[in-house]
Design a protein around this motif. Structure first.
Motif, PDB file in Angstrom:
ATOM      1  N   ILE A  59     -27.550  19.286  23.125  1.00 18.50           N
ATOM      2  CA  ILE A  59     -26.632  18.212  23.508  1.00 18.50           C
ATOM      3  C   ILE A  59     -27.383  17.132  24.283  1.00 18.50           C
ATOM      4  O   ILE A  59     -28.293  17.422  25.075  1.00 18.50           O
ATOM      5  CB  ILE A  59     -25.452  18.769  24.346  1.00 18.50           C
ATOM      6  N   GLY A  60     -27.028  15.899  24.003  1.00 18.93           N
ATOM      7  CA  GLY A  60     -27.574  14.755  24.726  1.00 18.93           C
ATOM      8  C   GLY A  60     -26.515  13.680  24.801  1.00 18.93           C
ATOM      9  O   GLY A  60     -25.495  13.742  24.100  1.00 18.93           O
ATOM     10  N   THR A  61     -26.732  12.697  25.634  1.00 20.80           N
ATOM     11  CA  THR A  61     -25.716  11.658  25.811  1.00 20.80           C
ATOM     12  C   THR A  61     -26.355  10.305  26.074  1.00 20.80           C
ATOM     13  O   THR A  61     -27.479  10.230  26.590  1.00 20.80           O
ATOM     14  CB  THR A  61     -24.769  12.006  26.972  1.00 20.80           C
ATOM     15  N   SER A  62     -25.661   9.257  25.687  1.00 19.50           N
ATOM     16  CA  SER A  62     -26.109   7.906  26.016  1.00 19.50           C
ATOM     17  C   SER A  62     -24.947   7.113  26.594  1.00 19.50           C
ATOM     18  O   SER A  62     -23.782   7.354  26.264  1.00 19.50           O
ATOM     19  CB  SER A  62     -26.692   7.188  24.793  1.00 19.50           C
ATOM     20  N   VAL A  63     -25.285   6.184  27.454  1.00 20.43           N
ATOM     21  CA  VAL A  63     -24.319   5.251  28.039  1.00 20.43           C
ATOM     22  C   VAL A  63     -24.766   3.849  27.653  1.00 20.43           C
ATOM     23  O   VAL A  63     -25.945   3.504  27.790  1.00 20.43           O
ATOM     24  CB  VAL A  63     -24.263   5.393  29.570  1.00 20.43           C
TER      25      VAL A  63
END
Length: 211
Positions: free
Chosen positions: A104-108
């Protein structure tokens, strides 16, 4: 995003029974239903992605082999609608969504009011990675560029955008942008509502039909 092999044991909270659990207070305050009015028409570029998408990941190794695995991606507005966050989830191909391991990874991302560009920060804690990019709409695509830790240039793009599908591509350049090598291609399809009678994201944004 270079996510091959980046799987870890799940540590996810139960979907139900959150109630007044203070561990979720931050999450509740973070979420926003719509973009902030200050972003005006610029928000439409990414607002159309809000919702959940099933994703078929494909990553291309330097030896010519291709790694494929299933997953999903979720987009939603945060911070009073001043930014949009996405969460990319990928599953061990041998286990699938029901397995105990996932990556899992995330970007804003948000609009820089001084330049009009979208600025993006990608964070993948399990692989100790942070990548900062910026970009805008280019023709019918969305193109974002940044520089990796090793000095190579990275280009991420949203292509073939439809109401219910799009193709995300990752590319790398080791000669300052003179040539680009395709490293990843993710094909996404919008997941339909699971609640009987629930409206789809297209119902929430009827203007899309004329875009």
């Amino acid at each position: 995003m270079a996510i091959v092999g980046d799987h870890s044991d799940r540590n996810t909270p139960p979907m139900g029974g959150r109630g007044d659990d203070p561990r979720f207070n931050m999450v509740s305050a973070l979420a926003a239903r719509d973009p902030h009015p200050s972003t005006a028409e610029q928000a439409l570029l990414f607002d159309r992605f809000v919702g959940t998408w099933d994703c078929n990941y494909a990553e291309f190794a330097t030896d010519g082999s291709v790694n494929r695995f299933p997953g999903e991606v979720r987009f939603g507005w945060i911070i009073d609608g001043r930014a949009l966050q996405d969460i990319w989830i990928w599953y061990d191909p041998s286990e699938g969504e029901s397995g105990s391991r996932r990556g899992i990874g995330t970007s804003v991302r948000f609009v820089d009011s001084s330049s009009g560009l979208w600025r993006v920060v990608w964070v993948a804690p399990a692989s100790n990675r942070i990548l900062i990019l910026q970009g805008r709409q280019v023709g019918e695509r969305i193109v974002l560029e940044g520089q990796d830790d090793d000095g190579s240039k990275r280009r991420w793009s949203f292509n073939e955008i439809r109401d219910d599908s799009f193709v995300w591509r990752g590319e790398v350049s080791r000669d300052g942008g003179k040539s680009w090598e395709l490293t990843a291609e993710y094909r996404l399809t919008r997941r339909p509502p699971t609640t009987p009678g629930a409206s789809s994201e297209n119902d929430r944004h009827p203007r899309r039909s004329s875009e």
